[in-house]
Design a protein around this motif. Sequence first.
Motif, mmCIF file in Angstrom:
data_model
loop_
_atom_site.group_PDB
_atom_site.id
_atom_site.type_symbol
_atom_site.label_atom_id
_atom_site.label_comp_id
_atom_site.label_asym_id
_atom_site.label_seq_id
_atom_site.Cartn_x
_atom_site.Cartn_y
_atom_site.Cartn_z
ATOM 1 N N GLN A 85 0.817 -1.209 0.000
ATOM 2 C CA GLN A 85 0.000 0.000 0.000
ATOM 3 C C GLN A 85 0.856 1.268 0.000
ATOM 4 O O GLN A 85 0.341 2.357 -0.229
ATOM 5 C CB GLN A 85 -0.919 0.016 1.230
ATOM 6 C CG GLN A 85 -1.923 -1.130 1.284
ATOM 7 C CD GLN A 85 -2.887 -1.101 0.111
ATOM 8 O OE1 GLN A 85 -2.842 -1.945 -0.759
ATOM 9 N NE2 GLN A 85 -3.766 -0.099 0.109
ATOM 10 N N HIS A 86 2.154 1.119 0.266
ATOM 11 C CA HIS A 86 3.055 2.275 0.307
ATOM 12 C C HIS A 86 4.276 1.980 -0.577
ATOM 13 O O HIS A 86 5.380 1.725 -0.086
ATOM 14 C CB HIS A 86 3.501 2.571 1.743
ATOM 15 C CG HIS A 86 2.377 2.938 2.661
ATOM 16 N ND1 HIS A 86 1.593 1.973 3.277
ATOM 17 C CD2 HIS A 86 1.874 4.152 3.043
ATOM 18 C CE1 HIS A 86 0.674 2.580 4.017
ATOM 19 N NE2 HIS A 86 0.820 3.897 3.892
ATOM 20 N N PRO A 87 4.104 2.025 -1.881
ATOM 21 C CA PRO A 87 5.197 1.678 -2.806
ATOM 22 C C PRO A 87 6.353 2.670 -2.787
ATOM 23 O O PRO A 87 7.412 2.383 -3.347
ATOM 24 C CB PRO A 87 4.498 1.685 -4.175
ATOM 25 C CG PRO A 87 3.307 2.573 -4.006
ATOM 26 C CD PRO A 87 2.864 2.381 -2.595
ATOM 27 N N ASP A 88 6.160 3.823 -2.150
ATOM 28 C CA ASP A 88 7.245 4.803 -2.069
ATOM 29 C C ASP A 88 8.258 4.442 -0.985
ATOM 30 O O ASP A 88 9.312 5.086 -0.874
ATOM 31 C CB ASP A 88 6.677 6.195 -1.786
ATOM 32 C CG ASP A 88 5.819 6.229 -0.526
ATOM 33 O OD1 ASP A 88 5.074 5.256 -0.293
ATOM 34 O OD2 ASP A 88 5.898 7.219 0.227
ATOM 35 N N ILE A 89 7.972 3.408 -0.205
ATOM 36 C CA ILE A 89 8.886 2.965 0.852
ATOM 37 C C ILE A 89 9.655 1.741 0.359
ATOM 38 O O ILE A 89 9.059 0.796 -0.177
ATOM 39 C CB ILE A 89 8.120 2.604 2.141
ATOM 40 C CG1 ILE A 89 7.390 3.829 2.692
ATOM 41 C CG2 ILE A 89 9.064 2.038 3.193
ATOM 42 C CD1 ILE A 89 6.507 3.519 3.882
ATOM 43 N N ILE A 90 10.964 1.757 0.534
ATOM 44 C CA ILE A 90 11.757 0.568 0.233
ATOM 45 C C ILE A 90 12.416 0.084 1.516
ATOM 46 O O ILE A 90 12.745 0.876 2.407
ATOM 47 C CB ILE A 90 12.827 0.832 -0.855
ATOM 48 C CG1 ILE A 90 13.842 1.875 -0.404
ATOM 49 C CG2 ILE A 90 12.172 1.250 -2.159
ATOM 50 C CD1 ILE A 90 15.002 2.027 -1.374
ATOM 51 N N ASN A 104 12.946 6.237 1.706
ATOM 52 C CA ASN A 104 12.096 6.741 0.643
ATOM 53 C C ASN A 104 12.706 6.368 -0.706
ATOM 54 O O ASN A 104 13.900 6.558 -0.927
ATOM 55 C CB ASN A 104 11.948 8.257 0.760
ATOM 56 C CG ASN A 104 11.030 8.836 -0.295
ATOM 57 O OD1 ASN A 104 11.459 9.112 -1.407
ATOM 58 N ND2 ASN A 104 9.759 9.006 0.049
ATOM 59 N N ARG A 105 11.895 5.848 -1.587
ATOM 60 C CA ARG A 105 12.408 5.378 -2.874
ATOM 61 C C ARG A 105 13.073 6.503 -3.667
ATOM 62 O O ARG A 105 14.103 6.289 -4.306
ATOM 63 C CB ARG A 105 11.268 4.748 -3.694
ATOM 64 C CG ARG A 105 11.724 4.088 -4.981
ATOM 65 C CD ARG A 105 10.557 3.469 -5.713
ATOM 66 N NE ARG A 105 9.984 2.364 -4.963
ATOM 67 C CZ ARG A 105 10.433 1.105 -5.028
ATOM 68 N NH1 ARG A 105 11.467 0.819 -5.797
ATOM 69 N NH2 ARG A 105 9.837 0.159 -4.332
#
Length: 650
Positions: A85-90, A104-105
């Motif tokens: 749900q949070h693809p901006d987090i790696i 953060n990506r």
Amino acid sequence: MEFPNVVTTILSLGPKFSYSPPPKRIPIRSVLADVESIVGLASADVQDIVRLRCTNAITNFFHQNPQTSSLEYKMLLSTKFFLKQHPDIIILRSDKGNVTVAMNRREYDDKMSDILQDPSIYKKLRSDPTASFQSKLNSLIKKLKNSGYITSEVASKLTCYKGVPPAIYGLPKIHKPDHPLRPIVSTIGSATSDLCKFISEILVVSFTDYHKFSVSDVFTFSKKVNGLIVPPQYVIISLDVVNLFSNISRQLIIKIIHQEWHRISLHTNIPEDQFISVIDFIFETTYFSYKSVFYSQLFGCPMGGCLSPIMASIVMSSLLNTCVPNLTFDLQFLYQYVDDLILCLPQDGIEEIVNIFDSYDEHIKFTVEMETARSVPFLDTRVVRSEDNIIKLDWYQKPSSSGRYLHFRSHHNVDMKLNIINQFKNRIVNIVHEDYCRGSLARLEVILLDNGYPKTLVKKYLCNTVTRPPSLTSTDLNMDPNTDTPAPLARYRSLPYFTSLTAKLCHIFSEIDDLKVAKYNFITGKMIFTRLKDRIPPSSTSDCIYSVPCFDCEGVYIGQTSQTIKRRITLHKSDVKLRPDRCALALHSSQQGHRFDFDSVEILDVAANYHKRVFLEMVHINSNPNSINKKTDVSRLSCIYSYLLSHHFK
């Protein structure tokens, strides 16, 4: 962003934590492929008996275990959902300290871009050079073989037809300001990986007695310095090379090889000029991909290449062998481990030694760490100089260390967890001075408790008097205990670890001579860590089972190959035109006049082991009602596995 407690808990367990999956999530095909690869090692007259016993054990395991998921597994699924749900987090590992980092990506991409934009180190390429480099590699190997410098067997191992592009990724240095990334290049499966391994083996044996100041491990270091008396006017310092790997030039490596050729020539038939041309070729073909863009590394050795560590070790030894004799003072001691140095020298000699070491090569520079509170860290020890100038080692962990090790609730064999306690205890007992041993063991107890180990268990194992047995060499391990002749080499196979089941399977296989079974886990925390490397294109996938659908009917051809899919499909197209009897695909096309949709190839499974791959191919053929394969393609699939393969546990 504030993470839910469930997510932070799962992330804190790390990538090696193993989860016990419900039986319905266990890929029975893979389990049976592992079993069958071991059954094949038994004598032919007992193989069916072994299959029956294994099948019975597996069937009982599935029926006796509940289909419910463990608490940890449910938490893992919740974490996967949150990250989706949070693809901006790696999620990634730190460079040091075994810490899980959430990043953060965009920040990660910006930092990687900054690294790759350095024109003195990296150059952007117009296209993927893998095919070109692979062709040049094979020509080079053929030339060495035809000249008699390597054997046909060696040439066959070094020749490559399924190389994949190396891929770069970065790991954050959490111990440095702004957390810069350390670039790592994964060369696994690259065209030159076997050549690099071949050259590294030659260099390792050639320079065995060259590393005069090197220590192989912390135990050796402890024996050399614990209890050593230091002159009062001397100080202990640590020297560290700034980015050693990326500052090793091709010219420096070639210079050392030329100077030390008398060593290398004893272990290879390749002449010096040809050997140097191989080194040149390896440097010239240092490249990688990032986000499907290809870059060439213009300078330095790639961090992650199998040849880089031995080159770094040789460079450091050359530096020390060259510079130490030029010092105007005597060192009390100097020990080296990769790019870390610890030494004891007169206090007024620090500036001189740094200047002399820095003058060895324009690219290799050192930083100095002075004594703090009469101590300096080195490896996982703190070298303490007591008030009476006696060196005493204490166990040390860097401030950036997470203190995370295999958690007690991880789905691993309990013997592995007990071994962790014993190994840490024995490590401390064997490297730490007796004055610091009790305090180090107390710190270890706290760490183990933080990793979920029961207090009574920790107390029991830390308080016993068992010490570490003498180290065995690789030669000792391969000797028959009753004779001086080498024992038969062990045959290694793997099995997935499941509580109760794996132990029963190992017991069944215990009668197979020279068998060593390694256990692995199906589901680990690594699955929630972000894949940072570029994915291998499907057309470049090798060692796989694949399917090709027919354009004109519902038929499907299923095959297996060690080659790349692209190369295999090219052969299929050739067979359709020239050799219709070569395989069922070509025969179907010839007899029915049908065409195959080669653009819709699907990869069904991947297995590097040939026997596993053949078994999985037969399973997929047998389970697909539209398969056009010949009956002989599944003739070796034992009917003993029929129940498990047809059952709903898939």
